[in-house]
Design an enzyme around this catalytic site. Structure first.
Site, mmCIF file in Angstrom:
data_model
loop_
_atom_site.group_PDB
_atom_site.id
_atom_site.type_symbol
_atom_site.label_atom_id
_atom_site.label_comp_id
_atom_site.label_asym_id
_atom_site.label_seq_id
_atom_site.Cartn_x
_atom_site.Cartn_y
_atom_site.Cartn_z
ATOM 1 N N LYS A 130 0.865 -1.190 0.000
ATOM 2 C CA LYS A 130 0.000 0.000 0.000
ATOM 3 C C LYS A 130 0.892 1.229 0.000
ATOM 4 O O LYS A 130 2.031 1.156 0.474
ATOM 5 C CB LYS A 130 -0.893 0.014 1.246
ATOM 6 C CG LYS A 130 -2.119 0.874 1.105
ATOM 7 C CD LYS A 130 -3.237 0.165 0.366
ATOM 8 C CE LYS A 130 -4.391 1.100 0.095
ATOM 9 N NZ LYS A 130 -5.562 0.388 -0.429
ATOM 10 N N ASP A 170 -7.132 4.344 -4.587
ATOM 11 C CA ASP A 170 -7.772 4.178 -3.275
ATOM 12 C C ASP A 170 -8.380 5.552 -2.983
ATOM 13 O O ASP A 170 -8.603 6.342 -3.924
ATOM 14 C CB ASP A 170 -6.735 3.768 -2.205
ATOM 15 C CG ASP A 170 -7.381 3.335 -0.887
ATOM 16 O OD1 ASP A 170 -7.885 2.204 -0.817
ATOM 17 O OD2 ASP A 170 -7.403 4.125 0.068
HETATM 18 P P1 NDP Z 1 -12.994 7.708 -2.802
HETATM 19 O O1 NDP Z 1 -11.932 8.719 -2.556
HETATM 20 O O2 NDP Z 1 -13.511 7.511 -4.165
HETATM 21 O O3 NDP Z 1 -14.238 8.008 -1.849
HETATM 22 C C1 NDP Z 1 -14.116 8.055 -0.473
HETATM 23 C C2 NDP Z 1 -15.440 8.490 0.117
HETATM 24 O O4 NDP Z 1 -15.372 8.352 1.532
HETATM 25 C C3 NDP Z 1 -15.769 9.953 -0.146
HETATM 26 O O5 NDP Z 1 -17.149 10.119 -0.184
HETATM 27 C C4 NDP Z 1 -15.158 10.644 1.081
HETATM 28 O O6 NDP Z 1 -15.781 11.885 1.404
HETATM 29 C C5 NDP Z 1 -15.445 9.629 2.167
HETATM 30 N N1 NDP Z 1 -14.417 9.722 3.200
HETATM 31 C C6 NDP Z 1 -13.078 9.619 3.032
HETATM 32 N N2 NDP Z 1 -12.438 9.791 4.209
HETATM 33 C C7 NDP Z 1 -13.404 9.999 5.118
HETATM 34 C C8 NDP Z 1 -13.394 10.227 6.512
HETATM 35 N N3 NDP Z 1 -12.230 10.281 7.195
HETATM 36 N N4 NDP Z 1 -14.592 10.372 7.143
HETATM 37 C C9 NDP Z 1 -15.762 10.338 6.446
HETATM 38 N N5 NDP Z 1 -15.827 10.116 5.125
HETATM 39 C C10 NDP Z 1 -14.671 9.944 4.479
HETATM 40 O O7 NDP Z 1 -12.394 6.347 -2.201
HETATM 41 P P2 NDP Z 1 -12.853 4.832 -2.509
HETATM 42 O O8 NDP Z 1 -14.321 4.783 -2.704
HETATM 43 O O9 NDP Z 1 -11.941 4.291 -3.533
HETATM 44 O O10 NDP Z 1 -12.460 4.116 -1.136
HETATM 45 C C11 NDP Z 1 -13.381 4.029 -0.028
HETATM 46 C C12 NDP Z 1 -12.936 2.908 0.893
HETATM 47 O O11 NDP Z 1 -12.914 1.671 0.149
HETATM 48 C C13 NDP Z 1 -11.539 3.033 1.498
HETATM 49 O O12 NDP Z 1 -11.526 2.443 2.774
HETATM 50 C C14 NDP Z 1 -10.683 2.207 0.553
HETATM 51 O O13 NDP Z 1 -9.486 1.753 1.166
HETATM 52 C C15 NDP Z 1 -11.638 1.058 0.272
HETATM 53 N N6 NDP Z 1 -11.338 0.281 -0.920
HETATM 54 C C16 NDP Z 1 -11.292 0.864 -2.151
HETATM 55 C C17 NDP Z 1 -11.029 0.105 -3.261
HETATM 56 C C18 NDP Z 1 -11.084 0.663 -4.642
HETATM 57 O O14 NDP Z 1 -11.047 -0.132 -5.593
HETATM 58 N N7 NDP Z 1 -11.200 1.956 -4.828
HETATM 59 C C19 NDP Z 1 -10.697 -1.326 -3.144
HETATM 60 C C20 NDP Z 1 -10.877 -1.871 -1.810
HETATM 61 C C21 NDP Z 1 -11.159 -1.072 -0.761
HETATM 62 P P3 NDP Z 1 -15.070 13.270 0.984
HETATM 63 O O15 NDP Z 1 -15.359 13.430 -0.470
HETATM 64 O O16 NDP Z 1 -15.713 14.290 1.848
HETATM 65 O O17 NDP Z 1 -13.605 13.086 1.296
#
Ligand code: NDP
Length: 449
Positions: A130, A170
């Site tokens: 990571k 991510d």
């Molecule tokens: P994105 O950046 O596309 O979206 C993240 C979302 O979560 C946004 O809506 C963001 O809001 C919100 N968010 C982020 N940090 C926080 C926080 N500290 N508190 C509240 N809301 C938060 O990321 P992904 O959708 O790619 O990833 C989301 C999760 O899924 C993570 O845990 C990631 O590790 C996991 N994941 C992702 C994969 C992928 O293929 N993308 C694969 C496997 C797991 P805002 O816009 O306000 O920041």
């Protein structure tokens, strides 16, 4: 006198915390795995003799570097960036890059450690890694994001490669950032290889990769329900986040007849009792990915509730899909979900449930799909993207989706095989042991190293 399993676990964790001070997320992730596999190791002493758990909790290497870039006003800015290459026993390192102000070594070590077991569960040859930076893309212009990505890759490129380490996206790293990062890699390396995944279709990406994590999480929950004779049809669902994982979770829930009620971002959540339908989802996706706005605007557009600074776990629903970030469900939130009769939780985000929250789900014996199993579809399709790049082919959408379904179904079956107790399946235990066995056997094959 021999030590009890609990005493062994405590002693192991005490050593880990001493060696890795100030890394609470990493401690939490290791504790969850150690708690599951410790009894298994005791029943299979060869793993204990080889000191496998201690070996697996120390990364192969962690690279820390400076990224210097210029903002639109000409100011010179500096960020920290990292790549934690945790374990490559079963294949080249593989895992995403996260851009968020909260990124530090503890967060990336927890994510890299989790990735080892998740990648093992997919059945594909991928090691765990990571990386990321404390750079915050929010509020930055496209030009600033591009200059940051180019600057970051100017150091990262020497540590990665299609057979060495293959990063992906991510939090904060989506299609735009992958394009800038991969472009700079290709220029410096003078090679077009499959060294990053999550690429756009125009330059070697895989169909279904953007959808894969969200779709895969819903497929996993569908499998858990199916084993009990249930379906997703007509079920209400809470989703947190409004990013890549959340949007495609909502989309697949709609495809399969469920009713998603919520979405959120770091400012608050919306609750739409009529359900987020296809049209509203398209509007939300445009808001978040093109206009880069806030979910609050959804409530203004469609006249539903918005709760600033809160998470959606108090809303009554059948299913919950935490899809934003780590530790977004604490003990209180988990208790509310259980009290409201939640049937299943599918973790789209990585480690979204705190240790205490997970204990609540386990005690209530709900269907609890932990992240390393439930969200493995994303990295699985990244693996399929690498395969397509290697053979210079692009598989049709239906083919990739079928492979994704098969992989999620196989992961579910492995969890049942290692986690079935009477008629209840402990999916946390099942995922941890199934992931561990393959890695441990590979590590032991290499001798002492
Ligand atoms: P994105 O950046 O596309 O979206 C993240 C979302 O979560 C946004 O809506 C963001 O809001 C919100 N968010 C982020 N940090 C926080 C926080 N500290 N508190 C509240 N809301 C938060 O990321 P992904 O959708 O790619 O990833 C989301 C999760 O899924 C993570 O845990 C990631 O590790 C996991 N994941 C992702 C994969 C992928 O293929 N993308 C694969 C496997 C797991 P805002 O816009 O306000 O920041």
């Amino acid at each position: 006198m021999t030590m009890s399993t609990d005493a062994r676990l405590d002693a192991f964790m005490a050593r880990l915390v001493e060696r890795n001070p100030g890394e609470p997320e990493f401690h939490q992730a290791v504790h969850e795995v150690a708690q599951s596999v410790m009894p298994y190791i005791e029943a299979h002493p060869a793993y204990g003799k080889a000191n496998i758990l201690e070996r697996l909790t120390e990364p192969d290497r962690a690279i820390l570097f400076r990224v210097t870039w210029q903002d639109d006003d000409g100011n010179v800015r500096v960020n920290k960036a990292y790549r934690v290459q945790f374990n490559n026993a079963i294949g080249p390192y593989k895992g995403g890059l996260r851009f968020h102000p909260s990124v530090n070594l503890s967060v990336l070590k927890f994510l890299g450690f989790e990735q080892i077991f998740k990648n093992s569960l997919t059945g594909l040859p991928m090691g765990g890694a990571k990386g990321g930076s404390d750079f915050d893309p929010k509020g930055k212009s496209d030009g600033e994001v591009m200059r940051f990505c180019h600057a970051m890759m100017s150091e990262l490129w020497r540590h990665i490669g299609k057979d060495t380490d293959v990063p992906a996206g991510d939090i904060g790293v989506g299609g735009r950032e992958i394009g800038y990062l991969f472009g700079q890699y290709k220029r410096l390396q003078n090679e077009w290889g499959g060294t990053m995944t999550g690429k756009a279709i125009a330059y070697g990406g895989s169909l279904i990769r953007p959808e894969a994590t969200g779709y895969g999480t819903v497929y996993f929950v569908q499998e858990m329900l199916r084993r009990q004779g249930g379906t997703l049809e007509g079920k209400t669902a809470l989703v947190s986040g409004a990013g890549n994982v959340a949007l495609y979770t909502i989309e697949k829930l709609l495809h399969l007849g469920a009713k998603p009620l919520t979405a959120s971002d770091s400012s608050g959540y919306i609750y739409d009792p009529d359900g987020i339908n296809e049209d509203k989802l398209a509007w939300l996706a445009e808001l978040k990915t093109v206009r880069r706005g806030r979910v609050k605007e959804y409530a203004e557009e469609f006249g539903c509730e918005y709760h600033a600074g809160k998470r959606p776990w108090g809303v009554k629903a059948d299913l919950a899909f935490p899809s934003a970030t780590q530790n977004e469900i604490d003990e209180v939130a988990a208790t509310k979900l259980v009290k409201n009769g939640v049937l299943a939780v599918g973790e789209g985000a990585n480690m979204p449930t705190s240790r205490e929250g997970a204990d609540v789900f386990q005690a209530a014996k709900i269907l609890y799909g932990p992240s390393k199993a439930a969200n493995a579809g994303g990295v699985a399709v990244s693996g399929l993207e690498q395969s397509q790049n290697a053979v210079r082919l692009s598989w049709p959408r239906e083919e990739v989706d079928e492979r994704l379904k098969t992989i999620m179904s196989n992961i579910h079956a492995k969890c049942v095989e290692f986690g079935c107790e009477d008629d209840h399946v402990d999916y946390v235990k099942g995922a941890n042991i199934a992931g561990f066995v393959k890695i441990a056997d590979a590590v032991m094959s290499y001798g002492v190293m």
